[in-house]
Design an enzyme around this catalytic site. Structure first.
Site, PDB file in Angstrom:
ATOM      1  N   ASP A  36       3.305   5.054  -0.262  1.00 30.39           N
ATOM      2  CA  ASP A  36       2.929   6.460  -0.065  1.00 30.39           C
ATOM      3  C   ASP A  36       4.016   7.123   0.771  1.00 30.39           C
ATOM      4  O   ASP A  36       4.423   6.572   1.800  1.00 30.39           O
ATOM      5  CB  ASP A  36       1.587   6.567   0.678  1.00 30.39           C
ATOM      6  CG  ASP A  36       0.416   6.093  -0.172  1.00 30.39           C
ATOM      7  OD1 ASP A  36       0.641   5.705  -1.328  1.00 30.39           O
ATOM      8  OD2 ASP A  36      -0.728   6.106   0.324  1.00 30.39           O
ATOM      9  N   ASP A  92     -10.599   9.639  -8.263  1.00 25.56           N
ATOM     10  CA  ASP A  92     -10.901   9.187  -6.904  1.00 25.56           C
ATOM     11  C   ASP A  92     -12.222   9.786  -6.469  1.00 25.56           C
ATOM     12  O   ASP A  92     -12.485  10.963  -6.717  1.00 25.56           O
ATOM     13  CB  ASP A  92      -9.766   9.591  -5.963  1.00 25.56           C
ATOM     14  CG  ASP A  92      -8.452   8.963  -6.409  1.00 25.56           C
ATOM     15  OD1 ASP A  92      -8.498   7.864  -6.974  1.00 25.56           O
ATOM     16  OD2 ASP A  92      -7.398   9.577  -6.205  1.00 25.56           O
TER      17      ASP A  92
END
Length: 241
Positions: free
Chosen positions: A8, A130
């Site tokens: 990330d 998600d």
């Protein structure tokens, strides 16, 4: 089951968040390329690369890092974070992404996301589904939509989607184990979907369980960076599959 480590990116650095909260940022390495090369050296073939700056600003930001990793390793990269327009996709694929993941866009602009599936092919486009309490979350998880998770996945399955990354946000970065029950439910109801489990992976023993459930891949982030799962363990798992 494919092993897919996550990198990330915020400000060009390799970071992890907890439950998607930008205030919980921990920087693990200033050099994402270094991290990617280490993964590759341990026999890993896949990488999940997330542009967190992009997720926040609704346009691709860290494509230079994608390009670096794509040109200097042989990792097959799926890239997500802030892909909102045709131009973002063009940049992502030209910078070396093998696949892209669309999350918010799949909720907020179904027409455009549907166009991407037909234009690029279902092997290139991953649905990022998600969830918070089985409701789809959007905008870098900063807001919940009213979409129910499983009907949302089924709807896109009917539009040709094959790959789905599902993160249970309550588990993400918490190192408390993944949502086995949720994944079992998705696999039972969205038959034939290639489900990539993400969030909460904390020990090596969870990987065979996810494989047994029928997950096509699993994304591992903090457990690697915190030393809960070693790259050597992952290397052995890949060799002995």
């Amino acid at each position: 089951m494919r092993i897919i480590p996550a990198i990330d990116i915020i400000d060009g650095k390799c970071v992890r968040l907890s439950k998607g909260d930008y205030n919980t940022k921990i920087i693990y390495n200033e050099n994402p390329l270094e991290v990617a090369k280490e993964f590759e050296a341990h026999g890993i073939e896949y990488l999940h690369l997330v542009d967190l700056d992009g997720a926040k600003s609704s346009q691709i930001v860290n494509y230079k890092i994608l390009e670096q990793i794509a040109t200097q390793t042989s990792l097959k990269i799926d890239f997500g974070g802030g892909l909102k327009a045709d131009s973002d996709l063009k940049i992502a694929f030209e910078s070396g992404a093998n696949q892209i993941t669309g999350g918010s866009i799949a909720v907020k602009n179904r027409e455009l996301f549907g166009k991407w599936i037909s234009e690029y092919g279902a092997d290139k486009i991953i649905l990022g589904a998600d969830a918070n309490n089985e409701k789809v979350a959007v905008s870098g998880w900063l807001e919940d939509s009213n979409e129910d998770l499983i009907p949302f996945i089924q709807d896109y399955q009917n539009k040709g989607i094959q790959y789905v990354i599902c993160t249970d946000i309550a588990k993400d970065g918490m190192l408390e184990g993944p949502s086995f029950d949720l994944y079992a439910k998705i696999l039972a109801e969205a038959k034939g979907i290639k489900l990539i489990a993400s969030g909460g992976i904390s020990t090596f023993d969870e990987l065979p369980k996810l494989a047994e459930l029928g997950c096509e891949g699993t994304i591992i982030g903090k457990a690697i960076y915190e030393g809960r799962i070693s790259l050597k363990q992952l290397e052995n798992y890949i060799i002995n599959k």
